[in-house]
Design an enzyme around this catalytic site. Structure first.
Site, PDB file in Angstrom:
ATOM      1  N   THR A  96      -4.832   1.491  -3.628  1.00 53.88           N
ATOM      2  CA  THR A  96      -4.855   2.656  -2.742  1.00 53.88           C
ATOM      3  C   THR A  96      -6.291   3.018  -2.380  1.00 53.88           C
ATOM      4  OG1 THR A  96      -3.999   4.904  -2.525  1.00 53.88           O
ATOM      5  CG2 THR A  96      -4.798   4.307  -4.689  1.00 53.88           C
TER       6      THR A  96
ATOM      7  N   HIS B 212     -12.815  -2.484  -5.271  1.00 58.68           N
ATOM      8  CA  HIS B 212     -13.469  -1.428  -4.489  1.00 58.68           C
ATOM      9  C   HIS B 212     -14.364  -0.489  -5.317  1.00 58.68           C
ATOM     10  CE1 HIS B 212      -9.898   1.658  -4.820  1.00 58.68           C
ATOM     11  NE2 HIS B 212     -10.240   1.172  -5.980  1.00 58.68           N
TER      12      HIS B 212
ATOM     13  N   SER C  29      -5.072  -5.566 -17.103  1.00 55.81           N
ATOM     14  CA  SER C  29      -3.648  -5.797 -17.384  1.00 55.81           C
ATOM     15  C   SER C  29      -3.479  -6.417 -18.766  1.00 55.81           C
ATOM     16  CB  SER C  29      -3.047  -6.738 -16.344  1.00 55.81           C
ATOM     17  OG  SER C  29      -3.192  -6.193 -15.057  1.00 55.81           O
TER      18      SER C  29
ATOM     19  N   SER D 209     -11.743  -6.185 -14.182  1.00 54.46           N
ATOM     20  CA  SER D 209     -12.638  -6.753 -15.201  1.00 54.46           C
ATOM     21  C   SER D 209     -13.220  -8.107 -14.802  1.00 54.46           C
ATOM     22  CB  SER D 209     -11.853  -6.955 -16.494  1.00 54.46           C
ATOM     23  OG  SER D 209     -10.821  -7.916 -16.273  1.00 54.46           O
TER      24      SER D 209
HETATM   25  N1  SAH Z   1      -6.500  -7.891 -12.761  1.00 54.41           N
HETATM   26  C1  SAH Z   1      -7.420  -6.799 -13.056  1.00 54.41           C
HETATM   27  C2  SAH Z   1      -6.691  -5.510 -12.775  1.00 54.41           C
HETATM   28  C3  SAH Z   1      -7.551  -4.324 -12.774  1.00 54.41           C
HETATM   29  S1  SAH Z   1      -6.685  -2.798 -12.444  1.00 54.41           S
HETATM   30  C4  SAH Z   1      -7.781  -6.901 -14.522  1.00 54.41           C
HETATM   31  O1  SAH Z   1      -6.903  -7.295 -15.278  1.00 54.41           O
HETATM   32  O2  SAH Z   1      -8.898  -6.559 -14.906  1.00 54.41           O
HETATM   33  C5  SAH Z   1      -6.575  -2.849 -10.708  1.00 54.41           C
HETATM   34  C6  SAH Z   1      -7.869  -2.760  -9.976  1.00 54.41           C
HETATM   35  O3  SAH Z   1      -7.548  -2.622  -8.590  1.00 54.41           O
HETATM   36  C7  SAH Z   1      -8.731  -1.565 -10.342  1.00 54.41           C
HETATM   37  O4  SAH Z   1      -9.962  -2.060 -10.829  1.00 54.41           O
HETATM   38  C8  SAH Z   1      -8.903  -0.814  -9.039  1.00 54.41           C
HETATM   39  O5  SAH Z   1     -10.202  -0.273  -8.864  1.00 54.41           O
HETATM   40  C9  SAH Z   1      -8.600  -1.879  -7.994  1.00 54.41           C
HETATM   41  N2  SAH Z   1      -8.140  -1.368  -6.705  1.00 54.41           N
HETATM   42  C10 SAH Z   1      -7.205  -0.407  -6.481  1.00 54.41           C
HETATM   43  N3  SAH Z   1      -7.051  -0.177  -5.162  1.00 54.41           N
HETATM   44  C11 SAH Z   1      -7.920  -1.032  -4.540  1.00 54.41           C
HETATM   45  C12 SAH Z   1      -8.229  -1.265  -3.159  1.00 54.41           C
HETATM   46  N4  SAH Z   1      -7.647  -0.596  -2.158  1.00 54.41           N
HETATM   47  N5  SAH Z   1      -9.147  -2.212  -2.870  1.00 54.41           N
HETATM   48  C13 SAH Z   1      -9.772  -2.922  -3.872  1.00 54.41           C
HETATM   49  N6  SAH Z   1      -9.532  -2.726  -5.181  1.00 54.41           N
HETATM   50  C14 SAH Z   1      -8.609  -1.797  -5.514  1.00 54.41           C
END
Ligand code: SAH
Length: 227
Positions: A221, A113, A62, A91
């Protein structure tokens, strides 16, 4: 707002977030100052730009102004000794920020995930949290779990929950894992129609959902969407 707080170094990025009043709480500012964003996105040329950046696997870190908004929103619940869950931790940047706010005595659970992202985030976290990060992980005070974040982390309750990806509807499992009192910051809705919600559980267990502002997060998702 996406470009407004960009910096050429971590210090100048944080200074701009402060100048633009996105960061306001002293201990939050100090956590951002002492967490170098570049450690969490080693392959990115411009890690201090105030914009989302691609992490691979259809995931994005983000933008700094969203990280700032999320942590400022949860700050009253992120005190030393508190427990916090980061769903879709990507990250791992916010894991480090949260760790600085809830330690000593607290606990951070990160759920992601995509195993490749999770493994990279553990490495980044340990580097960012020298000298204590390794021990936090070994002692189970900071947990990185490769599971479906929609289910949360059953069996534990949290003072604060941050969700970094947007489900269509706010999962009941996550609301049920908030302590009373507790607070969750979560984007939710369908693409093009997503909002941040602040979900507050009061000390009696009453839940309110406050819709804040429009956002564009990747979806919370199924794994098949990401691979
Ligand atoms: N706050 C993090 C956001 C990463 S983007 C950052 O700033 O680095 C959102 C993340 O959610 C992605 O890495 C994606 O793989 C994860 N994600 C999406 N659906 C998910 C689920 N059902 N369970 C676990 N992680 C999930």
């Amino acid at each position: 707002m996406a470009w407004r707080s960009s910096g050429v170094s971590n210090d100048s990025l944080v200074a701009n977030l402060v100048k633009n009043k996105l960061l306001q709480t002293d201990r939050v500012i100090s956590a951002f100052k002492t967490t170098d964003r570049a450690l969490f996105i080693p392959a990115i040329e411009d890690p201090y730009a105030d914009q989302p950046q691609y992490l691979g696997y259809n995931a994005t870190i983000s933008a700094p102004h969203m990280h700032a908004a999320a942590i400022e929103s949860l700050a009253p619940y992120l005190y030393p000794g508190a427990s916090v869950m980061d769903v879709g931790s990507g990250s791992g940047y916010l894991v480090s920020i949260m760790c600085k706010l809830v330690m000593p005595g607290g606990k951070v659970v990160a759920i992601e995930h995509i195993p490749e992202l999770l493994n990279q985030s553990v490495k980044s976290f340990k580097l960012s949290e020298i000298p204590l990060g390794e021990a936090y992980v070994n002692d189970g005070l900071v947990v990185f779990a490769d599971t479906d974040g929609r289910l949360g982390y059953p069996g534990e309750l949290f003072d604060a929950i941050h969700v970094g990806a947007a489900p269509e509807h706010i999962p009941e499992a996550l609301i049920s894992q908030l302590k009373a009192p507790g607070k969750m910051f979560i984007p939710s809705g369908s693409a093009g129609n997503q909002y941040v919600y602040e979900v507050i559980k009061d000390d009696q267990g009453n839940v309110t959902k406050d819709r804040k502002y429009g956002v564009a997060y990747v979806p919370l998702t199924d794994l098949s969407h990401y691979k």
